[in-house]
Design an enzyme around this catalytic site. Sequence first.
Site, mmCIF file in Angstrom:
data_model
loop_
_atom_site.group_PDB
_atom_site.id
_atom_site.type_symbol
_atom_site.label_atom_id
_atom_site.label_comp_id
_atom_site.label_asym_id
_atom_site.label_seq_id
_atom_site.Cartn_x
_atom_site.Cartn_y
_atom_site.Cartn_z
ATOM 1 N N GLY A 59 77.344 11.461 80.106
ATOM 2 C CA GLY A 59 78.259 11.142 79.060
ATOM 3 C C GLY A 59 76.737 11.186 77.886
ATOM 4 N N HIS A 84 73.521 13.468 73.648
ATOM 5 C CA HIS A 84 73.838 13.602 72.237
ATOM 6 C C HIS A 84 72.754 15.232 71.881
ATOM 7 C CE1 HIS A 84 69.854 12.953 75.489
ATOM 8 N NE2 HIS A 84 70.403 11.755 75.585
ATOM 9 N N GLY A 90 69.768 15.862 73.189
ATOM 10 C CA GLY A 90 68.844 16.731 74.647
ATOM 11 C C GLY A 90 70.121 17.240 75.099
ATOM 12 N N HIS A 91 71.440 16.974 75.338
ATOM 13 C CA HIS A 91 71.939 17.206 76.284
ATOM 14 C C HIS A 91 72.634 18.053 75.523
ATOM 15 C CE1 HIS A 91 72.961 12.774 77.324
ATOM 16 N NE2 HIS A 91 72.709 13.271 78.128
ATOM 17 N N GLN A 103 73.173 5.630 91.394
ATOM 18 C CA GLN A 103 72.099 5.874 91.087
ATOM 19 C C GLN A 103 71.765 4.819 90.124
ATOM 20 O OE1 GLN A 103 73.002 9.015 89.102
ATOM 21 N NE2 GLN A 103 71.776 8.386 87.378
ATOM 22 N N LYS A 106 62.595 15.052 80.258
ATOM 23 C CA LYS A 106 62.612 13.803 79.483
ATOM 24 C C LYS A 106 61.963 13.296 81.285
ATOM 25 C CE LYS A 106 64.694 10.205 77.767
ATOM 26 N NZ LYS A 106 64.973 9.139 79.000
ATOM 27 N N ASP A 107 63.386 13.627 82.113
ATOM 28 C CA ASP A 107 63.166 13.026 83.543
ATOM 29 C C ASP A 107 62.833 13.480 85.206
ATOM 30 O OD1 ASP A 107 65.521 10.194 83.294
ATOM 31 O OD2 ASP A 107 66.311 11.809 81.808
ATOM 32 N N SER A 147 67.913 9.181 73.837
ATOM 33 C CA SER A 147 68.469 9.173 75.124
ATOM 34 C C SER A 147 69.453 8.210 74.657
ATOM 35 C CB SER A 147 67.545 7.806 75.506
ATOM 36 O OG SER A 147 68.428 7.656 76.738
#
Length: 279
Positions: A30, A33, A35-36, A60, A149-150, A185
């Site tokens: 959630g 932004h 990126g999502h 996590q 990104k991850d 992010s």
Amino acid sequence: MKIFKLKEELISYLESQNSNKTRSFVPTMGALHGGHLSLIETAKQNNDLIICSIFVNPTQFNNSTDLEKYPRTIKQDLHALSKIDCDIVYLPEVSDLYNKNEKLKFYDFNGLDKFMEGEGRQGHFDGVATVVEKLLRIVKPKKAYFGQKDLQQLQIIKHITIQLGLDVDIIGVPTKREESGLAMSSRNKRLSESDQEKATLIYKTLQFISKNKLNYTIKELKQICIGKFEYHPELDLEYLEIVSIENLHPIENYKEEGNNAACIAATISSVRLIDNIIF
Ligand code: AMP
């Protein structure tokens, strides 16, 4: 747009849908932004039914303050998802995914978790893998989209889905950035404008590394770049590694073009940021 809070309801809805429709999945925590949204846009180009989940996964987080402070903006998130024609949103509570006193599962990541995020955040990837495995078994997508990104997370998820024999393609999507170069992010929301400006050093350094591959050895590049952070003590550099994309282990000599990654984690005003560049 359909919204489900309970996995049983989501599963029975999915079962009622035409099985010819390709099902694609974008899991998120959630505070959505660009990126999502780029993951969802990419999924939309290739699939019929888009499912997005929003779940801040407690297992996590190895730092309870980070978990508490994680931004939650459900109303805006749902608005953004309906605007880009997401079909289904799964919004579970912790109790829908975890049993009370459930023991954390440990995975064999074949060394992909040995450095970088795996070193600094004990148990983080077991938590990520646990929730991703649960979500994939519920949604049963043909394709699932994750951000580059991850990078370490992406490689680990590709690895575990093969190891677990899950019938899903894991697709990596390039990092979406602000105009300044700062990787988008959810955590950026916790940074002042001036901190966001200072944080651009992360991507500038990554670009410097990829542009100077032919001019310096890896050891020299790392020294120069660590020096850049020493001039900016407001950014606390946790690691700067140049790794092989294949196993995510630090390397001393460059691999073939496109098989090297420079990865940085740094904290500014108590907000931890990560970024990488593949070159
Ligand atoms: P998160 O909500 O942070 O767990 O992220 C959900 C998904 O979005 C993960 O696959 C991330 O890698 C991806 N993601 C996060 N930020 C970006 C970005 N700036 N560009 C592309 N994908 C991203």
